[in-house]
Design a protein around this motif. Structure first.
Motif, PDB file in Angstrom:
ATOM      1  N   GLY A 115       3.120   6.767  -5.523  1.00 35.43           N
ATOM      2  CA  GLY A 115       4.129   5.848  -6.805  1.00 35.43           C
ATOM      3  C   GLY A 115       5.518   6.375  -6.309  1.00 35.43           C
ATOM      4  N   ARG A 116       5.988   7.043  -5.996  1.00 36.88           N
ATOM      5  CA  ARG A 116       7.030   7.529  -6.015  1.00 36.88           C
ATOM      6  C   ARG A 116       7.636   6.729  -3.940  1.00 36.88           C
ATOM      7  NH1 ARG A 116       6.593  11.458  -9.618  1.00 36.88           N
ATOM      8  NH2 ARG A 116       5.686  12.638  -7.307  1.00 36.88           N
ATOM      9  N   ARG A 117       6.831   6.734  -3.236  1.00 39.66           N
ATOM     10  CA  ARG A 117       6.898   6.366  -1.476  1.00 39.66           C
ATOM     11  C   ARG A 117       6.451   4.841  -1.944  1.00 39.66           C
ATOM     12  NH1 ARG A 117       3.930   9.716   1.993  1.00 39.66           N
ATOM     13  NH2 ARG A 117       5.303   8.367   3.051  1.00 39.66           N
ATOM     14  N   MET A 118       5.554   3.732  -2.869  1.00 41.70           N
ATOM     15  CA  MET A 118       5.867   3.235  -2.177  1.00 41.70           C
ATOM     16  C   MET A 118       6.587   2.065  -1.379  1.00 41.70           C
ATOM     17  SD  MET A 118       2.444   2.758  -2.572  1.00 41.70           S
ATOM     18  CE  MET A 118       2.284   0.982  -2.057  1.00 41.70           C
ATOM     19  N   LYS A 119       8.136   2.499  -1.907  1.00 40.53           N
ATOM     20  CA  LYS A 119       8.840   1.175  -1.021  1.00 40.53           C
ATOM     21  C   LYS A 119       8.528   1.688   0.411  1.00 40.53           C
ATOM     22  CE  LYS A 119      11.411   0.633  -5.125  1.00 40.53           C
ATOM     23  NZ  LYS A 119      13.253   0.451  -6.009  1.00 40.53           N
ATOM     24  N   GLU A 120       8.675   3.050   0.838  1.00 42.31           N
ATOM     25  CA  GLU A 120       8.640   2.890   1.762  1.00 42.31           C
ATOM     26  C   GLU A 120       7.568   2.672   2.992  1.00 42.31           C
ATOM     27  OE1 GLU A 120       7.954   7.095   3.370  1.00 42.31           O
ATOM     28  OE2 GLU A 120       9.609   7.910   1.561  1.00 42.31           O
ATOM     29  N   TYR A 121       6.639   1.494   2.292  1.00 38.01           N
ATOM     30  CA  TYR A 121       5.261   0.838   3.486  1.00 38.01           C
ATOM     31  C   TYR A 121       5.945  -0.704   2.835  1.00 38.01           C
ATOM     32  CZ  TYR A 121       3.581   5.487   1.951  1.00 38.01           C
ATOM     33  OH  TYR A 121       2.670   6.506   2.491  1.00 38.01           O
ATOM     34  N   THR A 122       6.651  -0.645   4.530  1.00 38.73           N
ATOM     35  CA  THR A 122       7.190  -2.054   3.752  1.00 38.73           C
ATOM     36  C   THR A 122       6.338  -3.238   4.418  1.00 38.73           C
ATOM     37  OG1 THR A 122       8.215  -1.749   5.914  1.00 38.73           O
ATOM     38  CG2 THR A 122       9.291  -1.186   4.256  1.00 38.73           C
ATOM     39  N   PHE A 123       5.551  -3.552   5.382  1.00 40.79           N
ATOM     40  CA  PHE A 123       4.678  -3.695   5.504  1.00 40.79           C
ATOM     41  C   PHE A 123       3.932  -4.637   4.707  1.00 40.79           C
ATOM     42  CE2 PHE A 123       2.440   0.242   6.599  1.00 40.79           C
ATOM     43  CZ  PHE A 123       1.732   0.277   5.746  1.00 40.79           C
ATOM     44  N   PHE A 124       3.752  -4.073   3.525  1.00 40.27           N
ATOM     45  CA  PHE A 124       2.976  -4.659   2.387  1.00 40.27           C
ATOM     46  C   PHE A 124       4.064  -6.398   2.016  1.00 40.27           C
ATOM     47  CE2 PHE A 124       1.183  -0.830   1.079  1.00 40.27           C
ATOM     48  CZ  PHE A 124       0.047  -1.443   0.778  1.00 40.27           C
ATOM     49  N   SER A 125       5.109  -6.301   2.945  1.00 44.74           N
ATOM     50  CA  SER A 125       6.158  -6.850   2.785  1.00 44.74           C
ATOM     51  C   SER A 125       6.227  -8.236   4.067  1.00 44.74           C
ATOM     52  CB  SER A 125       7.256  -7.735   1.946  1.00 44.74           C
ATOM     53  OG  SER A 125       7.153  -7.047   0.832  1.00 44.74           O
ATOM     54  N   TYR A 126       5.138  -7.643   4.728  1.00 42.75           N
ATOM     55  CA  TYR A 126       5.874  -8.885   6.202  1.00 42.75           C
ATOM     56  C   TYR A 126       4.832 -10.202   5.834  1.00 42.75           C
ATOM     57  CZ  TYR A 126       6.674  -4.178   9.074  1.00 42.75           C
ATOM     58  OH  TYR A 126       7.229  -2.685   9.419  1.00 42.75           O
ATOM     59  N   ASN A 127       5.528 -11.056   7.117  1.00 44.80           N
ATOM     60  CA  ASN A 127       5.683 -12.331   7.383  1.00 44.80           C
ATOM     61  C   ASN A 127       3.663 -12.067   7.867  1.00 44.80           C
ATOM     62  OD1 ASN A 127       7.292 -13.561   5.781  1.00 44.80           O
ATOM     63  ND2 ASN A 127       8.153 -14.170   7.715  1.00 44.80           N
ATOM     64  N   ALA A 128       3.678 -13.625   8.349  1.00 46.84           N
ATOM     65  CA  ALA A 128       1.676 -14.499   7.847  1.00 46.84           C
ATOM     66  C   ALA A 128       1.747 -13.777   9.860  1.00 46.84           C
ATOM     67  CB  ALA A 128       1.708 -15.686   8.324  1.00 46.84           C
TER      68      ALA A 128
END
Length: 302
Positions: A115-128
């Protein structure tokens, strides 16, 4: 537009059993045939598509979603699934999805290391157009991670269940980070073209008085011009240059400030207006932070 707030609601729509209220691993081959549908989720999703019999839609854009592709979405994103007419396939309103999905709710992660590290996984906000395309070996690693998560979900819930489930999800997400780094490398030529276009856009921004009209350049502006998400643009630039987009933009702004300060006929106010600073004090603060000198001190030693 349909909103699935819980894992249970989504599992019910797919017609699969819910093993845990906050996490689910689904073999989409075993799900019910699906209709075209745009929706939002109240949870994270990681989907592996094995055959191109449907398109996943993000907002108004289609994912570059080929066999062996992974798409990750965060809570609240507008997504959907649409059938694709292919030779030998006759879609009449429903279709059978093929692939695998991991779905997990943020409540599962609260207070955990993941939970503390979720911001590291930037691919959850990648584009189409930024989906991850797996090699066969990467696909095997992905499937092994899913199997480990599924095995934990099938156990009776006890005091260690949450820790073990989140630990295995974290391993999968870390593997996806590794795979994306590989993809940045294998797309090196394309990435270099994007960086060259970024530099050209920076030149154009200052040479054509965009700064004076629209303010200081932003990461969001250049990402949009390159048809990339801000997160993907940032990760790509960091991988290629070691610097974030903000750092690169600030260096260019600093160069522009220095060049214009050399013209003694221009006041600090004029320079700040030309470069898009809201007030001259903002330019002075920025310049002092970057150089240790005020603009007037710089003029005296230049």
């Amino acid at each position: 537009m349909k909103h699935f707030a819980t894992i249970t609601e989504f599992d019910d729509m797919l017609g699969v059993e819910t093993l845990h209220p906050l996490a689910s691993v689904v073999n989409l081959d075993e799900a019910k045939p699906m209709h075209h549908m745009r929706h939002t989720n109240g949870f994270y999703s990681v989907m592996l598509k094995d055959e191109k019999f449907c398109d996943v839609v993000y907002g108004r854009s289609h994912y570059d979603y080929q066999k062996g592709s992974v798409v990750c979405t965060a809570p609240g994103q507008v997504i959907g699934i649409e059938p694709v007419a292919t030779e030998g396939q006759d879609f009449t309103g429903t279709f059978q999805p093929v692939g695998y999905g991991l779905f997990f709710h943020m409540d599962l992660l609260r207070g955990t290391e993941l939970g503390r590290r979720m911001k590291e996984y930037t691919f959850f906000s990648y584009n189409a157009n930024e989906a991850l395309h797996l090699s066969e070996r990467e696909r095997q690693v992905f499937m092994l991670c899913l199997e480990n998560i599924r095995e934990e979900l099938e156990n009776h819930i006890d005091r260690l269940s949450r820790r073990l489930i989140t630990s295995n999800i974290e391993i999968l997400l870390d593997q996806l980070l590794r795979f994306y780094e590989r993809q940045f490398i294998t797309r090196e030529i394309v990435n270099h073209d994007l960086l060259a276009k970024f530099e050209s856009l920076l030149d154009h921004y200052f040479d054509n008085h965009f700064a004076a009209e629209h303010g200081l350049p932003t990461v969001k502006y250049f990402a949009s011009e390159l048809c990339l998400s801000a997160n993907y643009f940032g990760d790509l630039l960091k991988k290629e240059t070691g610097k974030s987009p903000k750092e690169v933009i600030n260096l260019r702004v600093l160069d522009e400030v220095k060049n214009r300060l050399l013209d003694d006929t221009k006041s600090i106010t004029q320079v700040s207006e030309e470069l898009g600073f809201q007030y001259p004090q903002h330019l002075t603060k920025f310049f002092k932070k970057e150089t240790g000198m005020t603009p007037n001190e710089y003029r005296k030693v230049s």
